[in-house]
Design an enzyme around this catalytic site. Sequence first.
Site, short mmCIF file in Angstrom:
data_model
loop_
_atom_site.label_atom_id
_atom_site.label_comp_id
_atom_site.label_asym_id
_atom_site.label_seq_id
_atom_site.Cartn_x
_atom_site.Cartn_y
_atom_site.Cartn_z
N CYS A 1 7.40 -0.44 -1.75
CA CYS A 1 6.83 -0.19 -3.07
C CYS A 1 6.24 -1.45 -3.70
O CYS A 1 5.61 -1.39 -4.75
CB CYS A 1 7.88 0.43 -3.98
SG CYS A 1 8.25 2.14 -3.55
N ASP B 1 7.41 11.22 -12.11
CA ASP B 1 7.60 11.00 -10.68
C ASP B 1 6.94 12.06 -9.81
O ASP B 1 6.60 11.80 -8.66
CB ASP B 1 9.10 10.96 -10.36
CG ASP B 1 9.80 9.83 -11.10
OD1 ASP B 1 9.43 8.67 -10.87
OD2 ASP B 1 10.68 10.11 -11.92
N THR C 1 2.45 11.85 -18.51
CA THR C 1 3.65 11.05 -18.83
C THR C 1 4.04 10.07 -17.73
O THR C 1 5.12 9.52 -17.77
CB THR C 1 4.85 11.98 -19.10
OG1 THR C 1 5.07 12.81 -17.96
CG2 THR C 1 4.62 12.84 -20.33
N GLY D 1 1.59 17.76 8.47
CA GLY D 1 1.16 16.47 7.97
C GLY D 1 -0.26 16.15 8.37
O GLY D 1 -1.03 17.02 8.79
N ASP E 1 4.35 10.08 -1.49
CA ASP E 1 4.61 8.64 -1.53
C ASP E 1 4.51 8.07 -0.12
O ASP E 1 5.03 8.67 0.83
CB ASP E 1 6.01 8.35 -2.10
CG ASP E 1 6.06 7.03 -2.85
OD1 ASP E 1 5.52 6.03 -2.31
OD2 ASP E 1 6.62 6.98 -3.95
#
EC number: 2.7.9.3
Length: 346
Positions: free
Chosen positions: A15, A49, A46, A137, A66
């Site tokens: 990250c 997540d 906002t 995927g 992510d």
Amino acid sequence: MDQIKLTQFSHGGGCGCKIAPGVLSELLSQMPPGLVPPDLLVGTDTADDAAVYRLNDRQAVVATTDFFTPIVDDPRDFGRIAATNALSDVYAMGGTPIFALAIVGMPLDKLPGEVIGRILEGGASVCREAGIPVAGGHSIDVLEPIYGLVGIGVVDPARVRTNSGAREGDALILSKPLGIGILSAGLKKGILSADGYAEMLRWTTTLNRVGAKLAELDGVHAMTDVTGFGLAGHLLEMCRGAGLAAEVEFDSLPVIPEALHLVRDGVATGASSRNWASYGASVSMRGDASEWQRKLVTDPQTSGGLLISCAPALANEVLALIEAAQGNAARVIGHMRAGSPVLTVA
């Protein structure tokens, strides 16, 4: 194959390679307004997540994605960390994952197929632990290794927890210790011990599944996971969402011991400085605060812990649930108070 170090292919890791919050905010401000149907309970307004879309009165879909470049050299460990980090966003919304899609970008001319296979196996192993399949995927040939997941989950609309629901007087609880970015910097410098690596791997592969249980408690008002923007950055997002200020006791922060030693010796990531440049004006630290203390509160966490805002009377129950799920590392670190959205670190 054993001589290949994945981190040599990436300019940043985990990250820590996220776009700095200030730059990201500027980029997103240029995005034209989109369709916002009434059943879109959580969207982009906002900085939450994950997105949440209501299907009916009892069910809503939680969707997130992510991915990042390697934070460690071992392929299987990289896959495990990336998958754990991706699923964290579902748990942070109070949801339960139901399946995942893999996101794969690999330099096919540099990495043997066996290495790539170990990355994928590592991610799949975490999904098995979470009780979900990798149902598909997409893959591309790129210059740097990239791996992550799309995470799809479900949640009762009444149990959705966003980062904007904090209330004045709430206790702030952090479920995992800080220091992942610092340890990753130590790894790149070749000074991280075997014990330090084990601690890094332990926490970055610990699923935040306790988030789904915490969302069942009425006194848990807000949750988010602490990742690339560091504790200070994600807490400021919570402050802005609720229109409140926050106070944190620095000495109450849980920290991985070796990370504390390294940061005191000046070891930190470049992302920590970028984070401070983006939001440091909204953070007030005590007058005798050292540079290493600033580095710690801005340290980018990969697969970090949950930051929970709850009624003070509920704090012990929240801590007990977290301890039962992942061990005794969670701490009450501060509280929310009235005021403009700023963070005070005392």
